[in-house]
Scaffold this motif. Sequence first.
Motif, PDB file in Angstrom:
ATOM      1  N   THR A 104       0.832  -1.202   0.000  1.00 52.37           N
ATOM      2  CA  THR A 104       0.000   0.000   0.000  1.00 52.37           C
ATOM      3  C   THR A 104       0.865   1.250   0.000  1.00 52.37           C
ATOM      4  O   THR A 104       0.608   2.204  -0.744  1.00 52.37           O
ATOM      5  CB  THR A 104      -0.938   0.008   1.219  1.00 52.37           C
ATOM      6  N   VAL A 105       1.916   1.256   0.823  1.00 49.87           N
ATOM      7  CA  VAL A 105       2.818   2.404   0.872  1.00 49.87           C
ATOM      8  C   VAL A 105       3.544   2.583  -0.461  1.00 49.87           C
ATOM      9  O   VAL A 105       3.663   3.701  -0.975  1.00 49.87           O
ATOM     10  CB  VAL A 105       3.828   2.247   2.023  1.00 49.87           C
ATOM     11  N   ALA A 106       4.006   1.476  -1.047  1.00 50.57           N
ATOM     12  CA  ALA A 106       4.724   1.557  -2.329  1.00 50.57           C
ATOM     13  C   ALA A 106       3.809   2.052  -3.444  1.00 50.57           C
ATOM     14  O   ALA A 106       4.200   2.884  -4.269  1.00 50.57           O
ATOM     15  CB  ALA A 106       5.313   0.188  -2.677  1.00 50.57           C
ATOM     16  N   ASP A 107       2.585   1.530  -3.482  1.00 47.83           N
ATOM     17  CA  ASP A 107       1.635   1.975  -4.502  1.00 47.83           C
ATOM     18  C   ASP A 107       1.293   3.449  -4.327  1.00 47.83           C
ATOM     19  O   ASP A 107       1.194   4.204  -5.309  1.00 47.83           O
ATOM     20  CB  ASP A 107       0.349   1.141  -4.440  1.00 47.83           C
ATOM     21  N   ALA A 108       1.111   3.866  -3.094  1.00 43.62           N
ATOM     22  CA  ALA A 108       0.795   5.267  -2.830  1.00 43.62           C
ATOM     23  C   ALA A 108       1.960   6.178  -3.221  1.00 43.62           C
ATOM     24  O   ALA A 108       1.754   7.281  -3.742  1.00 43.62           O
ATOM     25  CB  ALA A 108       0.448   5.465  -1.361  1.00 43.62           C
ATOM     26  N   THR A 109       3.175   5.709  -2.993  1.00 45.62           N
ATOM     27  CA  THR A 109       4.356   6.472  -3.385  1.00 45.62           C
ATOM     28  C   THR A 109       4.373   6.709  -4.883  1.00 45.62           C
ATOM     29  O   THR A 109       4.584   7.837  -5.360  1.00 45.62           O
ATOM     30  CB  THR A 109       5.634   5.731  -2.955  1.00 45.62           C
ATOM     31  N   TYR A 110       4.140   5.643  -5.642  1.00 49.55           N
ATOM     32  CA  TYR A 110       4.097   5.765  -7.103  1.00 49.55           C
ATOM     33  C   TYR A 110       2.985   6.728  -7.528  1.00 49.55           C
ATOM     34  O   TYR A 110       3.185   7.590  -8.395  1.00 49.55           O
ATOM     35  CB  TYR A 110       3.873   4.390  -7.732  1.00 49.55           C
ATOM     36  N   GLU A 111       1.825   6.586  -6.917  1.00 47.34           N
ATOM     37  CA  GLU A 111       0.695   7.438  -7.275  1.00 47.34           C
ATOM     38  C   GLU A 111       0.993   8.905  -7.002  1.00 47.34           C
ATOM     39  O   GLU A 111       0.705   9.782  -7.833  1.00 47.34           O
ATOM     40  CB  GLU A 111      -0.545   6.985  -6.507  1.00 47.34           C
ATOM     41  N   LEU A 112       1.571   9.209  -5.835  1.00 51.55           N
ATOM     42  CA  LEU A 112       1.878  10.595  -5.506  1.00 51.55           C
ATOM     43  C   LEU A 112       2.921  11.183  -6.449  1.00 51.55           C
ATOM     44  O   LEU A 112       2.838  12.353  -6.840  1.00 51.55           O
ATOM     45  CB  LEU A 112       2.372  10.699  -4.067  1.00 51.55           C
ATOM     46  N   MET A 113       3.908  10.392  -6.807  1.00 57.17           N
ATOM     47  CA  MET A 113       4.964  10.889  -7.676  1.00 57.17           C
ATOM     48  C   MET A 113       4.477  11.138  -9.102  1.00 57.17           C
ATOM     49  O   MET A 113       5.059  11.954  -9.825  1.00 57.17           O
ATOM     50  CB  MET A 113       6.142   9.915  -7.685  1.00 57.17           C
ATOM     51  N   THR A 114       3.417  10.448  -9.519  1.00 52.86           N
ATOM     52  CA  THR A 114       2.957  10.562 -10.910  1.00 52.86           C
ATOM     53  C   THR A 114       1.637  11.311 -11.055  1.00 52.86           C
ATOM     54  O   THR A 114       1.159  11.479 -12.183  1.00 52.86           O
ATOM     55  CB  THR A 114       2.797   9.160 -11.535  1.00 52.86           C
TER      56      THR A 114
END
Length: 307
Positions: free
Chosen positions: A214-224
């Motif tokens: 969840t944290v990794a997916d959220a990181t990708y989402e925030l960056m893009t």
Amino acid sequence: MRALTLLAAIGIALSSASIASAQSGSPPPMKVRSDRISVTVEGKGPDVILIPGLASSREVWTGLATRLRQSHRLHLVQVAGFAGSPAMPDPDGRVAAPTAEAIAGYIRRERLKAPTIIGHSLGGEVALMVGARHPDRVGPLLIVDALPFYSLLINPAATSDSVKPQAAAFRNAMLMAPATQVEAMQSASIARLAKTEAVRPALIAAAIKSDLKTVADATYELMTTDLRPELGRITVPVEVIYAYDPIYGVPASNIDATFRNAYASTPHVSLKRVDGSFHFVMLDQPEAFARAVIDFLEKRAPTTINK
């Protein structure tokens, strides 16, 4: 240093002390749960929704909640997958956008009338999404140390497409790292997120409880995710509180310009800098932060608040 601090905030987060029970005379706390969020409701008065950041617990709002619960009805959100709450995988690997829709649904289902929304970090991005995509359902927005497009800190000319390879590499590295390395990264990140050393052990412990995917997916989402094209749809007042400390190694005017430019297309926006703080303003400068929030609430809905 400023870029490292906010990028650390994208990839790791915190918890703090437990929220105290509602004070005498207020309704007892009530819990509401959906697939994406759970909400604890306490206090009475105008509605205020508080959204924590990435991998954070709603308990980060403890100090503020103590000040506000006698005069406001607080809706303290916990995002699925963060700080020990059960994860809820999304087929598209998104976290912030489904959370925004869940909050909009909560507002509709609970028949809240133009609630104020306060969001920190990822929670700030969620608040912007709700404000832009459901402008008829929200009241004023208070955004805490969050940008509408985080990758501007990497490259001021970044676009959603241009940062996808870097964001994917960051996400994959998080998922592939051994547990010991993840914990070491969390400790290092928290040191850049919270200036107050006393709160760091609890923040690290809470981050470890978060679901890594969840944290990794959220990181990708925030960056893009670039919300700047959507900011013009927000019709309510927006205040952005952001942190500055000399340890960032850049003039305060540079930080001012970063936030001013990022929110340039937002109608009815105001900016407020809090000095002597890292990313978690509510923990590093609790009094200054509480005063700023109370001033924001009183300007838009005058009420008696315990100052």
